[in-house]
Design an enzyme around this catalytic site. Structure first.
Site, PDB file in Angstrom:
ATOM      1  N   TRP B 357       4.307  15.619   0.322  1.00 42.71           N
ATOM      2  CA  TRP B 357       4.065  14.308  -0.260  1.00 42.71           C
ATOM      3  C   TRP B 357       2.460  14.722  -1.453  1.00 42.71           C
ATOM      4  CZ3 TRP B 357      -0.357  10.744  -0.006  1.00 42.71           C
ATOM      5  CH2 TRP B 357      -1.023  10.847   1.004  1.00 42.71           C
ATOM      6  N   ASP B 358       1.952  15.666  -1.638  1.00 46.92           N
ATOM      7  CA  ASP B 358       1.428  16.383  -1.871  1.00 46.92           C
ATOM      8  C   ASP B 358       1.814  16.173  -3.439  1.00 46.92           C
ATOM      9  OD1 ASP B 358       0.299  16.844   0.576  1.00 46.92           O
ATOM     10  OD2 ASP B 358       0.092  18.923   0.106  1.00 46.92           O
ATOM     11  N   GLU B 488      -5.175  11.883   8.863  1.00 46.14           N
ATOM     12  CA  GLU B 488      -4.002  12.477  10.297  1.00 46.14           C
ATOM     13  C   GLU B 488      -4.989  12.433  10.913  1.00 46.14           C
ATOM     14  OE1 GLU B 488      -2.703  15.683   7.989  1.00 46.14           O
ATOM     15  OE2 GLU B 488      -0.272  14.912   7.691  1.00 46.14           O
ATOM     16  N   LYS B 601     -10.101  12.174   7.800  1.00 48.18           N
ATOM     17  CA  LYS B 601      -9.335  13.311   6.715  1.00 48.18           C
ATOM     18  C   LYS B 601      -9.782  12.847   5.509  1.00 48.18           C
ATOM     19  CE  LYS B 601      -5.949  17.158   7.731  1.00 48.18           C
ATOM     20  NZ  LYS B 601      -4.965  17.280   7.705  1.00 48.18           N
ATOM     21  N   GLN B 602      -8.946  12.439   5.693  1.00 49.38           N
ATOM     22  CA  GLN B 602      -8.795  12.099   3.634  1.00 49.38           C
ATOM     23  C   GLN B 602      -8.364  10.568   3.904  1.00 49.38           C
ATOM     24  OE1 GLN B 602      -4.983  14.038   4.524  1.00 49.38           O
ATOM     25  NE2 GLN B 602      -5.144  13.163   2.159  1.00 49.38           N
TER      26      GLN B 602
END
Lengths: 770, 770
Positions: B357-358, B488, B601-602
């Site tokens: 999905w990046d 994640e 994480k993000q």
């Protein structure tokens, strides 16, 4: 579901040869003696479907963990049960034609597992491509008296011809596992030797350097007279054999007796394996097949004397329960505290590893009641000896100060499962290990075990829980986040009720046992406290604080405990409302759909109510049972037994019997279409529990035996024996009465349906109209 | 963290040869043209540490999924990026000594990646064991003009001797992957041919039957004069080469020009590969190295004209951003809608597969602003063409009626990730695919795309969400259970706020677009509705009901959204409170500990606020940013950019710059110690976004361009160009002014800090004191 096994009280019988069933029968007709085991592969060559399996206790291969992306804390390996040397092999050639049931016409095929006497028998008539007919009879067993040996008597008789039969008994380490990458092999030869009388191969595993010597001796007879003919010695890498060509006339019986020894470096120094192998072979060949078989029968008679369950009026149930007891006794004898009960025993390689929490939760009660106390004690010692590894396992995950997390599955104390959601999260297993100590002491009264070993384990487990909880500011309670409960159809849930309560229970029991040991053996207590750096006041105070402030998800409205937080957010459907073609879910639904559903694989909240039954009133148990059982698909072989016991407790007799039936003949009827992989050994103990704790209503309360029996309508009577402390009791439950025989020389008071009953030495008490 | 790359505005420069850095440099100095790519491996033999990598777009290997226990719905395979033929190889032997930098003394080593002109240059002097000194210069590139070819000019000059230099240019398909089981090989030879002038090998992958022809031609010159000497043809399985022995005097320059063609069955019929390979080789050898290099420079000049970002006053930042832009342009050209942007591009094999999905979430904006509209459109078409596979993927998980779940990673539309917690649960990816359509249309105004392709995808995605939710009786709301959010470091959570809101947004957007298409092209709408069996009233009503009744976890007290239910039950610690030696968590903590922690994480909640910024007021964004950013460890290379953009929006300029720095030179400085595996290609687009959307404050609102720029104190000025619909704009932001140049022939009104500004054709507007 299959129905090809003939019903018989003492024998497992297959009649007629159906290659499509062969792998299933190979599992069912497996033989073992706790030290080694062998699937019911054929002695002669067979080119059809077969899962070759010859297993040596404790010998495994640490395969690379299979993970998508490696992450810290993942186990280093998963332990593969290794297929070891083929010691049963006897190649047969009839005038140049190989005897192979895949290419012969087969008549009168019969396979019998004689459970009473502990041997496997196979008989058939085969017609070769050229029309030559032979009658074959093969009988073999793994000796439980000489537990490093197995023997075979293999006879061939030409029916319609006279000719030359070539016989090649052999030992072959050039074997494979079903589960292997690119056909890799796991054994390297160390040495081999062959004489005219047999020989041996010593091989080592390509990792971990287990050595096993497998040897054979053989005798060839014609019409019962030993014959001596020229022998061709065959040897190649990892293989030795002896080819003998025997001229045989029609009607003459050619018999090969093959004696095998399997000597493992787990039990002897590596440099002694050859000589022990030779000595053993000489010794058992000296005894001879018939003597060994006689000893085998006698030994099995003793085992049955202790562990038999007799069901009258239902041959199918009788066969089922005996098959379970037989397999349990073949798998684990309790003589070696390094061994344990693998989920497939010696009947297959699936699941790898050896020891799950199955042992503590499901198997321990069987061995407690049917064997010497040391057998159960050895199961506890197994975990005690792994304590250091369990501490290291916890350290890998960031725990400190002697906290222990026992592995989900292990061979030697190290974690060797393969899935993070299990290894990291199915931590309730730690609870079962503590509970087993409690269960053992409750049953045996052996408090000394707690002093000598138990407390050290209990402290380490309590420490784990006290670090694994965290205080939720939002809830103002201790919570346990990110766990997988016994219901593996959920993963990574928060505040699984079972995990929270077993964690809390572990800390309570640890506190109790700290106090017990300090009171009863202060010297030992001080020594232990120093050894494990136990900060008594501080640690106990923390444990107590967690116990007092633990969060338990509940549904106040329904009066039930919640399997985990958010369980009621799931769409609530009952198993009974599912179209039948959706079952079993694990074959019909995607894993994703299963995880999101409300369906339960095996007892979870109910497992807690089963373990801690004394703490809950019957209404609470009933409300939870009635909520959860209809949501449970029982897709673990370990599920029905707990529910069957609970249904019995709640007076749901039909349901209890129905649930019992789901495991009683699980393997014999290949209920889940997976018997070909091996038998469900640990669930067999659950079936035993369904009868004794379920139907029999056996409980221990305050150190005394209670029974609260009922009998399924379908049965005339059933009986079981119980060892309990100094006593051996036999309980017979019939439709109209209960008889309890005290086979010991001392009296005992037991409770029958809550009423005390004195049992006089060597006498039977009869209570009518029950 | 490393600091060996010399700072330079247009070049990546390594000086001095350090074998320990070689694998890192091999990644950094990679060259590619969207169709093929090559790590900076040496042409001559090298026995030191090296990750050989030559990649052909679209060619992969479907490896067995690695899972502990297979469960229904798991992907069938994970796609491995295959190392393809070595086409750069030129073995050099100097009077019998192999030129190998691992065994020679190396002086004056210099590696330069010339980003402006698009080539790799390497120079060094080597002294052999016997003391012979040679000066070597190797220049090569993958042509972006002739995108099936690469060329090399390799020169050797004896310094202190005269003697014989043996030169062997070759093509070798006998290559391995780093990630392979037991050294297995993935290519089989189909055919090969060798003449005195070169040759080719055609090989096929052992699975999926991709064919690739890789061929070469070469010219040898001495002091610039072509020479003809006897040629030894070498051929073996999967290999062809030409050995030429050249007598060379000290000071004489021996030059090998090697022309390579890589022709894939992805682009041509299999039976034509050889002849196309030969034709291409003849054609480019005809052009010659110098002409090709000239064309390469011209083509790169055009690319830079469109996509350059100029930073004055900070060479390190300038180098960092250009490196990112250069690599993005090497990876994806947008000419082939079957291709996409792999996480490592052509710089390494790690992560396998190609498309995450990046692409939609991070890469699309870069290509939207810096390339022709068709490039971004092709990225959308890529997913459109995979719609059927996405529907099949959803069906495997039990979804019905045309619901689509796009894969987490894919090569051809099929899921090829490896972990259930990602493939089954990180379903928010579906949201990014819908969002990309919205983002594209918003930017380009190309509504026709929705009519032709977009709506079909949007309906399928809305259908997925409408089936994936369930109604919670307990909450009286729709919930989404068992998901993994963008963070994640959590798995299998319930009601992840981001997933819930993007799901709801997808359904809203789908409803809007249904209405749009029906209104603007009813014929097409009816045709599509029939094709996908769209039950308009019923489905839209269900979607609307879910939108209206979706559950969003929030913390009313703090005024924040909750990342997921129960997030506040976690122990709340800030990243700043962690001892530095605990970071990065993914290297220092067990996965278990990470999962249970509050660390992120993000961007997760913040990803939602970034995508749907227009729906939230600044205070809401601020409260959430200030709650979540301090809990975020930014251990995904995709994390800092979103936070940097948001910090800029909130006026946190220092923080915005600090976060920008974390990715700007991520690979150049080997920030995460993993550049040796390849460069973080997709995060490079995030860095571009940090500058343009973060510092530049670029937004599209109501079809119009907005800027709200600031400039980091450390910089003199920065400038970037934006393609926006009919216009090409250049924005220069200095400490004391902003200049915006309209390079187009039509006027346009943009908004600067909220104020409209008319930009006249081919004129620059200057706004001082910004």
């Amino acid at each position: 579901m299959k129905d090809y096994i003939k019903h018989d009280e003492w024998n497992i019988i297959e009649e007629g040869f159906d290659p499509a069933l062969n792998c299933i029968s190979e599992s069912l007709f497996s033989i073992g003696n706790g030290r080694m085991g062998q699937r019911a592969n054929f002695e002669e060559r067979y080119s059809g479907d077969s899962l070759r399996g010859s297993y040596v206790a404790g010998v495994y291969y640490p395969d690379k963990t299979r993970v998508g992306w490696w992450k810290n804390g993942y186990p280093e390996y998963f332990a593969k049960v290794l297929n070891s040397a083929n010691w049963i092999g006897i190649d047969i050639e009839i005038d140049g034609e190989v005897l192979d049931l895949a290419s012969c016409k087969v008549k009168d095929f019969r396979r019998i597992l004689n459970m009473k006497e502990g041997y496997l028998l196979r008989e058939f008539t085969a017609v070769t491509a050229s029309g030559k007919e032979v009658k074959v009879r093969a009988q073999r067993f793994c000796s439980i008296v000489d537990d490093q040996t197995g023997v075979i008597r293999f006879t061939v008789m030409p029916v319609n011809f006279s000719g030359e039969i070539r016989v090649t008994p052999y030992v072959d380490f050039d074997v494979v596992n079903k589960d292997s990458n690119y056909g890799e092999k796991f054994w390297d030869e160390v040495a081999r030797s062959v004489t005219d009388e047999g020989g041996w191969v010593v091989a080592r595993t390509v990792k971990l350097d287990f050595h096993v010597a497998t040897g054979m001796k053989y005798v060839i007879r014609k019409d019962n007279n030993q014959i001596n003919l020229p022998v061709l010695r065959i040897e190649k890498n990892k293989y030795i054999g002896n080819l003998v060509s025997v001229p045989v006339s029609a009607g003459e019986e050619l018999a090969i007796e093959k004696y095998a020894a399997v000597i493992s470096s787990e039990n002897h120094p590596k440099d002694t394996l050859k000589s022990i192998c030779e000595t053993e072979l000489t010794r058992i060949a000296g005894k001879g097949f018939d003597t060994m078989l006689k000893e085998q029968k006698a030994a099995w008679e003793l085992k049955w004397e202790e562990s038999d369950i007799r069901i009258k009026g239902d041959v199918s149930a009788q066969q089922g329960i005996r098959f379970n007891i037989f397999q349990l006794n073949q798998t684990y004898t309790g003589e070696d505290e390094r061994l344990n009960i693998g989920p497939k025993g010696f009947t297959g390689e699936k699941y790898g590893g050896s020891t799950y929490w199955d042992t503590e939760a499901y198997c321990l009660p069987f061995y407690l009641s049917t064997a010497d106390q040391n057998v159960a004690r050895n199961l506890l010692l197994y975990r005690y000896k792994h304590l250091q590894k369990a501490i290291e396992n916890a350290e890998k995950l960031g725990f400190t100060d002697g906290a222990a997390l026992y592995p989900m599955v292990t061979m030697n104390g190290e974690e060797c499962h393969n899935e993070w959601e299990i290894t990291f999260e199915e931590i309730h297993r730690n609870g079962a290990i503590a509970y087993a100590i409690f269960d053992y002491v409750r049953y045996t009264g052996d408090h000394q075990y707690v002093i000598d070993h138990g407390l050290e384990v209990l402290i380490a487990i309590a420490r784990f829980w006290s670090q694994r909880v965290n205080y939720s500011e939002a809830k103002q309670k201790y919570v346990i986040l990110g766990v997988t409960g016994p219901n593996e159809y959920e993963n990574n849930v928060n505040n699984n009720w079972y995990t929270n309560i077993i964690a809390s229970w572990c800390m309570e029991y640890a506190i109790d046992m700290v106090r017990y040991v300090r009171e009863h053996d202060e010297g030992r207590f001080i020594q232990l406290a120093q050894k494990v750096k136990f900060r008594e006041a501080e640690e106990i105070s923390r444990w107590q604080n967690i116990i007092d402030t633990m969060y338990y998800p509940t549904d106040e409205e329904k009066g039930t405990f919640l399997q985990q937080e958010g369980y009621l957010d799931k769409e609530q459907i009952l198993v009974g409302d599912l179209p039948p073609e959706h079952l079993p879910l694990n074959q019909k639904w995607s894993w994703d759909k299963i995880l999101r559903s409300c369906f339960i694989k095996q007892a979870d909240v109910l497992q807690g109510l089963y373990f801690l039954e004394d703490r809950f009133d019957e209404d609470t148990i009933r409300r939870n049972y009635e909520f959860y059982e209809p949501r449970t698909v029982h897709e673990s072989s370990l599920s029905p037994c707990v529910h069957s016991i609970q249904a019995a407790l709640l007076g749901k007799k039909e349901k209890s019997y129905e649930l019992y039936l789901r495991t009683a003949r699980l393997d014999l009827d290949d209920y889940n279409n997976d018997t070909e992989d091996g038998c469900h050994i640990t669930s067999m103990a659950g079936t035993w529990m369904s009868v004794v704790k379920g139907f029999g209503g056996m409980r221990i309360k305050d150190g005394q035996l209670h029974f609260n029996p009922f009998i399924p309508d379908q049965w005339e009577s059933y009986s079981f024996k119980i060892r309990f402390r100094a006593w051996l009791l036999k309980i017979i439950v019939a439709q109209d009465k209960v008889e309890i025989e005290n086979r010991s020389e001392t009296p005992v008071i037991i409770y029958l349906s809550g009423k005390p009953l004195e049992l006089h030495p060597l006498k039977t008490a009869l209570v009518p109209g029950h």
